[in-house]
Design an enzyme around this catalytic site. Sequence first.
Site, mmCIF file in Angstrom:
data_model
loop_
_atom_site.group_PDB
_atom_site.id
_atom_site.type_symbol
_atom_site.label_atom_id
_atom_site.label_comp_id
_atom_site.label_asym_id
_atom_site.label_seq_id
_atom_site.Cartn_x
_atom_site.Cartn_y
_atom_site.Cartn_z
ATOM 1 N N GLN A 1 0.838 -1.203 0.000
ATOM 2 C CA GLN A 1 0.000 0.000 0.000
ATOM 3 C C GLN A 1 0.869 1.247 0.000
ATOM 4 O O GLN A 1 1.965 1.247 0.552
ATOM 5 C CB GLN A 1 -0.913 -0.022 1.223
ATOM 6 N N ARG A 2 0.307 2.285 -0.603
ATOM 7 C CA ARG A 2 1.083 3.504 -0.800
ATOM 8 C C ARG A 2 1.730 3.999 0.501
ATOM 9 O O ARG A 2 2.879 4.405 0.526
ATOM 10 C CB ARG A 2 0.196 4.597 -1.390
#
Lengths: 183, 357
Positions: free
Chosen positions: A72-73
Amino acid sequence: MLGLLSVIQKLKGSPEQELRIVLLGLDNAGKTTLLKRLASEEVSTITPTQGFNIKSVQSHGLKLNVWDIGGQRSIRPYWKKYLGSTDLLIYVIDSADQKRFEETGQELAELTEDESLTGVPLLVFANKQDLVTAAPAAEIAEGLSLHTYRDREWQIQACSALSGEGVQDGMNWISSQIMNRKK
Amino acid sequence: MAAGEEDDVEWVVDTIAGFLRGPAWSIPILEFMEHNCEVFDDEEESKLSYTEIYQEYQALVERLLEDYLKEVGINEEKFQEAFSSPLAKTHTSQAILQTVLAAEDFRLFKKMMVQKNIEMQLQAIRIIKERNGVLPECLTEGSDVFSEIEQEEMKILREVLRKSKEEYEIEQERKRTEEARAKLKAPDVTHSCPGDSREAVKVKESTEGAEHSEESPKCPLEGSHKSTKEDPTPVCPVQKGTENLPQPSCTKGKEDTKKRSAGKGSENTVQKAGVKGPDLSETEKQQLKQREDYLKKKRDLLLATKKESKSNAPPPSSDQKEEEPPPKEEMSEEKQRLLQKRKMLAEKLKEEVINKR
């Protein structure tokens, strides 16, 4: 780092060679599924990884310690903490997520610029080939400009972590890379 | 010449093995583990925060080793030579090396920290129980659904706690008689033995008991049916205050528990995992939070007490790990026997609980 400890480490008594492999890619690319597939575990109940997973995989007489770090970012900035003394990088791509090809390409480009990964072989898994909308591996390789990578060995392998198809081919390439290095 | 070299190697190995058994190594390592183990659970997935703690641990291990080698004049070359020789294997054991190896093996490190965390939780629970006679509801049946293993663990734990309480009461009784007798004889009475850290905890905690009940009124200390039965005379001074307070959350929790324990094994795991479960109701979340807070408080207290006893104690003996401070000479035989018994119980409990995982 830890020169003293590596000596003591030998007393642990595992004669086989251990290698460190880091498994990266965007969220929902299928990293954890691939990891579990490699370890011959159940792949039906996998949730987004918030932290990281480690598994040891035996392959061609080698012990591969595979580190799968969440994609995830918000987690990506932590990737670089896990790159030290890596022997090989596996990068996983969701071949059906055309909208994010650019994003994943950028992340990969940034990774390969990291000092810790200089010269480290790269295996790209074009995952989710079981989906009809999946782009072929050749197309993805072109999109990533893999042919411009000259300072490292690389390979792209079409696969489906879910069904297991193509995964073994990728592992064979990894083993051949490591054998070549030892020579 | 060759024999001399071998002697040298043997000396280096023995010296370092001795260091790894001694307090200069074990105290800072143990302290590090106690202070950092809280976030470690036995979920398969690791948290990102583990990595930072692991790196700190690596730095600590390296620093301790390097400093020691410098101090005794063993250079890196000699060290390498010694530990590459077959002697190193015969003169050391995995148990001694574990804390060193953990600095080079993340998974070993994680296992060690998870284990330490469980130990600390058990210790905290034991202290609560010792003080109150019963566990607060949020720590027993309350909203928790136990798996079979956990239920068995709780059984063992309860037994241990009950014994420990009995002993405590006997001890108190004995003390009272002794005091009375002493008053008749001499004016100066040694009240508590400085070597007995449990004593210190008890005194400290009982003064804080009142605070706790104010801070967490929704966490009644009445205890569950079972433990109340087991303890016909619960020593729980804060009970009365909380009894009158409305406690809808707990009652509801109990009903939920009954329903759930009827079936659905898979939900138990979610419960156990706590925070992450998306299908937890608000009350359940709240109760989990309460429980967490409560345990956290106990841990902090425990840490403080440990630290205190460490700094007060005379230079500790080599085998510090999880041991009670060595009994003082003035301790009566009976007391020593009691301590011994307790230690054995704790060991047994630890073995049963931890090995099962």
